[in-house]
Design a protein around this motif. Structure first.
Motif, mmCIF file in Angstrom:
data_model
loop_
_atom_site.group_PDB
_atom_site.id
_atom_site.type_symbol
_atom_site.label_atom_id
_atom_site.label_comp_id
_atom_site.label_asym_id
_atom_site.label_seq_id
_atom_site.Cartn_x
_atom_site.Cartn_y
_atom_site.Cartn_z
ATOM 1 N N CYS A 130 26.613 4.587 6.952
ATOM 2 C CA CYS A 130 26.850 3.890 8.222
ATOM 3 C C CYS A 130 26.737 4.812 9.429
ATOM 4 O O CYS A 130 26.767 4.363 10.560
ATOM 5 N N ASP B 13 34.120 1.783 1.338
ATOM 6 C CA ASP B 13 33.480 0.486 1.538
ATOM 7 C C ASP B 13 31.964 0.601 1.633
ATOM 8 O O ASP B 13 31.234 -0.255 1.147
ATOM 9 N N CYS B 14 31.495 1.653 2.287
ATOM 10 C CA CYS B 14 30.046 1.853 2.415
ATOM 11 C C CYS B 14 29.433 2.115 1.045
ATOM 12 O O CYS B 14 28.377 1.581 0.695
ATOM 13 N N GLN C 49 30.620 1.251 -1.826
ATOM 14 C CA GLN C 49 30.687 0.018 -2.604
ATOM 15 C C GLN C 49 29.548 -0.932 -2.200
ATOM 16 O O GLN C 49 28.902 -1.527 -3.043
ATOM 17 N N GLY C 50 29.321 -1.042 -0.895
ATOM 18 C CA GLY C 50 28.237 -1.899 -0.411
ATOM 19 C C GLY C 50 26.884 -1.416 -0.915
ATOM 20 O O GLY C 50 26.048 -2.197 -1.359
ATOM 21 N N GLN C 51 26.706 -0.109 -0.871
ATOM 22 C CA GLN C 51 25.462 0.497 -1.339
ATOM 23 C C GLN C 51 25.257 0.238 -2.826
ATOM 24 O O GLN C 51 24.163 -0.057 -3.272
ATOM 25 N N CYS D 287 24.147 -3.265 -3.432
ATOM 26 C CA CYS D 287 22.798 -3.519 -2.951
ATOM 27 C C CYS D 287 21.754 -2.777 -3.781
ATOM 28 O O CYS D 287 20.726 -3.315 -4.150
#
Ligand SMILES: [Zn+2]
Ligand SMILES: [Zn+2]
Ligand SMILES: [Zn+2]
Ligand SMILES: [Zn+2]
Length: 155
Positions: free
Chosen positions: A75, A101-102, A104-106, A109
């Motif tokens: 981010c 959180d980043c 986890q998002g990665q 995706c």
């Protein structure tokens, strides 16, 4: 674990009906699944599934602290100046710092097969570590043997 309708009290919100028990031997902290993240509980999404209360959750063993002004490569926002529940370091290069959180998002995706450290491109050490500290990927159940197979991205 835990029977539905049981009266276990959640160690995060204090309400009854908690269904997850910390798997640390001798610990009897229960929690609700929705409370887990907020309360800093960790579930390891690898076989065998294990959940830990905030006191017993797994922590990274790497002894490093971020350089001042270190940014999360996902981010581009600064990370905290120390390793915390929400600040995770790549165990391979020890230079890439992420927000939980980043990361986890990665993971969601990229998927298991293309998830790696964006800085050093390490996969094996990186994956073992992030699963250890409770990052999940789209594959619900992952065993360590999967990590060693290579293949294309499925998403
Ligand atoms: Zn709760
Ligand atoms: Zn515990
Ligand atoms: Zn970030
Ligand atoms: Zn790295």
């Amino acid at each position: 674990m835990g029977l539905p309708g049981s009266f276990q009290h959640c160690c995060i919100c204090g309400q009854s009906g908690a269904t997850i028990l910390c798997c640390k031997e001798g610990c009897n902290r229960w929690f609700h699944l929705p409370c887990a993240k907020e309360g800093g509980c960790v579930t390891q999404y690898i076989v065998p599934f294990r959940s830990y209360c905030p006191e017993h959750r797994p922590v990274q063993v790497v002894q490093v602290t971020p350089e001042p002004g270190t940014e999360c490569p996902i981010c581009m926002e600064p990370v905290e100046d120390r390793k915390t529940f929400n600040t995770i370091v790549c165990p391979a290069c020890k230079r890439a710092w992420f927000h939980r959180d980043c990361l986890q998002g990665q993971a969601m995706c990229a998927g298991l097969l293309s998830f790696c450290c964006p800085l050093c491109r390490d996969r094996e050490t990186f994956l073992v570590e992030v699963f250890f500290i409770g990052i999940r990927t789209p594959l619900r159940l992952v065993s360590f043997s999967v990590i060693h197979k290579t293949g294309g991205c499925k998403c």
